[in-house]
Structure formats: C-alpha cells, structure tokens
Design a protein around this motif. Structure first.
Motif, short mmCIF file in Angstrom:
data_model
loop_
_atom_site.label_atom_id
_atom_site.label_comp_id
_atom_site.label_asym_id
_atom_site.label_seq_id
_atom_site.Cartn_x
_atom_site.Cartn_y
_atom_site.Cartn_z
N ALA A 45 0.81 -1.22 0.00
CA ALA A 45 0.00 0.00 0.00
C ALA A 45 0.84 1.27 0.00
N ASP A 48 1.96 1.68 -3.48
CA ASP A 48 0.80 2.00 -4.31
C ASP A 48 0.41 3.47 -4.17
N ALA A 49 0.48 3.99 -2.94
CA ALA A 49 0.14 5.40 -2.71
C ALA A 49 1.13 6.31 -3.41
N ALA A 78 -4.35 8.53 1.23
CA ALA A 78 -4.60 7.41 0.32
C ALA A 78 -4.11 6.10 0.93
N TYR A 79 -2.95 6.15 1.60
CA TYR A 79 -2.44 4.95 2.26
C TYR A 79 -3.40 4.47 3.34
N GLU A 81 -6.60 4.99 3.67
CA GLU A 81 -7.83 4.45 3.09
C GLU A 81 -7.61 3.04 2.54
N ARG A 82 -6.46 2.81 1.93
CA ARG A 82 -6.17 1.49 1.35
C ARG A 82 -6.08 0.42 2.43
N VAL A 83 -5.33 0.68 3.50
CA VAL A 83 -5.09 -0.38 4.47
C VAL A 83 -6.28 -0.59 5.41
N ARG A 85 -9.34 -0.23 4.62
CA ARG A 85 -10.41 -0.87 3.86
C ARG A 85 -10.45 -2.36 4.15
N ARG A 86 -9.30 -2.93 4.51
CA ARG A 86 -9.22 -4.35 4.83
C ARG A 86 -9.86 -4.68 6.17
#
Length: 250
Positions: A45, A48-49, A78-79, A81-83, A85-86
């Motif tokens: 992540a 990815d960010a 953004a980071y 939100e990505r992690v 979300r799991r």
C-alpha cells in the motif's frame, strides 16, 4: 523535525520494520493478537500510494523534496484508506513490509500519526538465519553469500542510525532477545507505544489463526522459546567473513 502526532480520527497505521529474520513476524503476531488490531502481513500500500500520486517510485527519496505538503497529505490519506479498507473496525493496521526501514523518513512525512516498530536482533543471529534459509522466489539474493550479506546488514544499520539522528522518536526499538526473555514486559511496552490497553491475548499470540505468509510462519504458531538466541555460535568457525563485517554493530 518530524515528530509523531496523535491520530485525529482514531485510525493508527503501524509499520514493523527491520532486517529479515530479526523478529518482525513475531512482533506483528503479538500486536495482531490484540482485538483492536489487524495484521494483514506485508503490504504494497505504501508503494501504491506513491505510484498513484507521484508516478514511478524509483526516483525516491529525491522526489520527496519536490512534493508540496498538500500532496504529501493526500498520499498519506490514500495509504490510510487502502489499508483500513481491509479492516474497517480496527483502530490499528500493521504493515510488516520489512523493507520499509528504507522509508522511515518518508513515512513520517506522509503519516505523522503512524507508529513504527523497529525489530532488532543480534546481527549474527539475524544474518545467519537469512543465510540458512532458502527464501521463496529468490527474494533475498544478497543472503546467499556471507560477505554480501554482511555488507547489506551494515548499510541497513547505518540507515537506521541516520533515521534516529534526523527524525525525533523515529521508531520504537524492540530487541528480539529482550522479547523472548521478558515477553510480558516488552509486550506491555509495545502496547503502550501504540496507545493500546493491555490485553492478555497478546501473550497467547501462538493461538492466533491469522494467515502468516513469511518464513516465520511456523515459529509464530509456537509459544516463546529461546533456542534461536546465539544459535550462530555453533557455526562460528565458518562465519568469520560475516562476523568481521557486523562485529561493530553487535
């Protein structure tokens, strides 16, 4: 100065960094056994960010100085939100990508609310364990030659020394030897750093059935044991090229 700031929304990204075979999986398993934590393992992540906001990350860290504070804040958001979300119900999500030790300064820029735990182990034990393990996909090519492995360790140690010098309270150091000898004391220390209340489930980490996809997947299913401390000494006569390089860092 980039000191850590408390989270404003209750969500705390956690990073476990260090050399491979230094106790990072054990630290993650202990933390992930807390009911408010989630430990999905190694995550892409952060990369990815970076890619989503700034393009190819190969220009790092030089590119970081050209980004505005707004851009850095967006990348950090953004980071998160990505992690999360799991595990939307978790307060802490652990990223155990050990190579993130290279990005401690960047993490502090993007995520001032983050907690970083630096897993440390006697360099001879850490490196010897790398040397004797055949990693999947040849992910650690430097680990198959003692001198190359030693030089890698020295570069890692110097970089962590740099982060500690330029970033206040860059990370919480947790030594493997102290964790196996004083497990409860070190677990309480980690939970306090993370802002979490004590929970005895963290001492029963070996009962946690979460998926562990690292070379330590078997070990974290077992209670604490001390057999791996100073294991390298049984082979000391054969490890002199490595010892000569890492001895100053022991």
């Amino acid at each position: 100065a980039l000191p850590r700031r408390p989270s404003t929304d209750g969500r705390v990204p956690v990073f476990v960094v260090g050399m491979p075979r230094s106790g990072t999986s054990l630290v993650e398993q202990v933390i992930a056994s807390h009911p408010t934590e989630h430990g999905p393992g190694a995550l892409t992540a952060l990369r990815d960010a970076l890619v989503a906001k700034a393009g190819n990350p190969r220009g790092w860290p030089e590119q970081a100085g050209r980004l505005s504070r707004g851009a850095l804040r967006e990348m950090g958001d953004a980071y998160v939100e990505r992690v999360f979300r799991r595990a939307p119900q978790a307060t802490h999500v652990v990223n155990k990508t050990t190579l993130n030790y290279r990005h401690v300064g960047l993490i502090r820029m993007l995520l001032p609310q983050a907690c970083i735990i630096h897993a440390q182990r006697d360099p001879m034990d850490s490196c010897f364990s790398c040397f004797t393990h055949l990693f999947d996909g040849d992910n650690l090519p430097y680990s198959y030659d003692l001198q190359t492995l030693g030089r890698y360790y020295v570069r890692y140690a110097r970089l962590m020394q740099h982060w500690c010098a330029v970033v206040p309270d860059a990370a919480l150091d947790v030594r493997y030897e102290e964790l196996v000898c004083d497990t409860e004391g070190q677990v309480r220390r980690m939970l306090d750093y993370l802002g979490l209340e004590w929970n005895p489930a963290c001492l029963d980490f070996h009962r946690n059935r979460r998926v562990v996809e690292t070379a330590s997947g078997v070990q974290v299913r077992q209670p604490i044991y001390r057999d791996s401390v100073a294991r390298w000494r049984h082979f000391e006569a054969h490890l002199q090229p490595l010892l000569e390089l890492v001895a100053p860092w022991r």
